[in-house]
Design an enzyme around this catalytic site. Sequence first.
Site, PDB file in Angstrom:
ATOM      1  N   ASP A  74      40.273  42.450  40.977  1.00 33.56           N
ATOM      2  CA  ASP A  74      40.630  43.866  41.097  1.00 33.56           C
ATOM      3  C   ASP A  74      39.716  44.455  42.163  1.00 33.56           C
ATOM      4  OD1 ASP A  74      40.713  46.710  40.763  1.00 33.56           O
ATOM      5  OD2 ASP A  74      41.769  46.343  38.874  1.00 33.56           O
TER       6      ASP A  74
ATOM      7  N   HIS B 110      44.788  42.090  40.683  1.00 31.81           N
ATOM      8  CA  HIS B 110      45.025  43.021  39.582  1.00 31.81           C
ATOM      9  C   HIS B 110      44.911  44.431  40.137  1.00 31.81           C
ATOM     10  CE1 HIS B 110      43.467  45.528  36.163  1.00 31.81           C
ATOM     11  NE2 HIS B 110      44.470  44.933  35.540  1.00 31.81           N
TER      12      HIS B 110
ATOM     13  N   ASP C  44      51.288  37.985  30.687  1.00 34.81           N
ATOM     14  CA  ASP C  44      49.875  38.330  30.490  1.00 34.81           C
ATOM     15  C   ASP C  44      49.523  38.228  29.006  1.00 34.81           C
ATOM     16  OD1 ASP C  44      47.301  39.330  30.592  1.00 34.81           O
ATOM     17  OD2 ASP C  44      47.834  41.055  31.848  1.00 34.81           O
TER      18      ASP C  44
ATOM     19  N   GLU D  97      40.472  39.397  36.667  1.00 38.47           N
ATOM     20  CA  GLU D  97      40.345  40.863  36.744  1.00 38.47           C
ATOM     21  C   GLU D  97      39.050  41.372  36.118  1.00 38.47           C
ATOM     22  OE1 GLU D  97      44.030  41.513  34.237  1.00 38.47           O
ATOM     23  OE2 GLU D  97      42.792  43.146  33.481  1.00 38.47           O
TER      24      GLU D  97
ATOM     25  N   HIS E 112      46.247  38.769  27.885  1.00 43.30           N
ATOM     26  CA  HIS E 112      45.163  39.732  27.575  1.00 43.30           C
ATOM     27  C   HIS E 112      44.015  39.154  26.753  1.00 43.30           C
ATOM     28  CE1 HIS E 112      48.073  43.211  28.543  1.00 43.30           C
ATOM     29  NE2 HIS E 112      47.183  43.100  29.494  1.00 43.30           N
TER      30      HIS E 112
ATOM     31  N   GLU F 168      48.641  34.644  32.353  1.00 44.94           N
ATOM     32  CA  GLU F 168      47.408  35.346  32.742  1.00 44.94           C
ATOM     33  C   GLU F 168      46.462  35.526  31.564  1.00 44.94           C
ATOM     34  OE1 GLU F 168      48.300  38.762  35.072  1.00 44.94           O
ATOM     35  OE2 GLU F 168      46.559  39.905  34.381  1.00 44.94           O
TER      36      GLU F 168
HETATM   37 MG    MG Z   1      46.050  41.466  33.138  1.00 42.06          MG
END
Ligand code: MG
Length: 376
Positions: free
Chosen positions: A269, A296, A194, A246, A196, A220
Amino acid sequence: MKITHIGAVVLQPFPWVLVRVFTDEGLVGLGEAYHGAGVHQIAVDERLTRALIGQDPRNVDRLFHDMQRVMSASGFFQGAVMSAISGIEMALWDLTGQSLGTPIWQLLGGQFRNRVRVYNDCHAGEDETPAAYARRACEVEARGFSAIKFDIDPLPTRRDAYNRGIRNSDIAHYVDVVTAVREALNPDTDLAIDAHWRYAPVDVLKIARAFEDLDLLWLEDPIPPENNEAMRHLTAQTRTPICTGENLYTRYGFRELVENQGADILSPDLAKAGGLLEGRRIADLANLYYIPIAPHNICGPVGTYAAAQVCAAIPNFLALEFHHLDNEIWTGLVEEGDTLIHAGHIPIGDRPGLGLTLIEDSVRACAREDLGFLQI
Ligand code: MG
């Protein structure tokens, strides 16, 4: 059956938001909204609950539309409002299942699988060395997880946090870390990374390309989430699978990304993107392009088990996120807590509705603000 009251509570230390929908027949539905500032307040706000009070909770989809309609001047389609709506939508499904004596996965179309693979988000090693990351990966793998995730967030050595640039030495470090983890794991244990949203496309492509022969499950959120065209461009330029989603809300939020095949894997999510039926719709939209879904999830047990109902009921499920390994507060919130995740999977039961029994004393013990959830 008619809805009589909506209650919400925000917990601590982790600010999970639980929602309950009460009815005149004594049945109570339970859901979880993605945490965020004001979400528990929105869930019980009269501007939202006027769409629900006095209505039959089993008209789930109509009430989902009604909740958006009454909040249309309040940014109904995204953000904290949609998170609150998502938590309530879960509770409506719980009520519907309870009243029919049927589990939620059955109401969503039935099972493609009777256990849902969970991937453990490990974040980082004990320190920044590749050996520490590899050690952590092996510990988690030994506990039965067949998929694991780590973060590659900017190191303190980064020169400028605003231009999204990255130094060659940092790229070399990430490659060392991920190579060490990949080599330490069983070849069939999946590894996701990930980023971010930290990097510029031109820089994160250097990382993605360096990862290409490491057989990652995905990389990700390599770039910020607002620009689908930039994501599509990036995804097309690397063999490393790219995952995002997400920060997107409802099927409309995913439409352009899916139609442009802007990611290889999507990570909605469900506690913020619109709830369980909307999760199924997002999965169906993605499946038009054969795109897998890896939701997520940083919820407590309620939102996690609710998401698992959808994961069981969609064909293109890949893995469900889990953040709270060895968190006794997580397992202590529901009677089923210790058995919810077994050997890296969530077994899907056949109890009516959501099928979880909340431990009220546990909720009371970590309640930060109770808005008619415990005490009506
Ligand atoms: Mg993430």
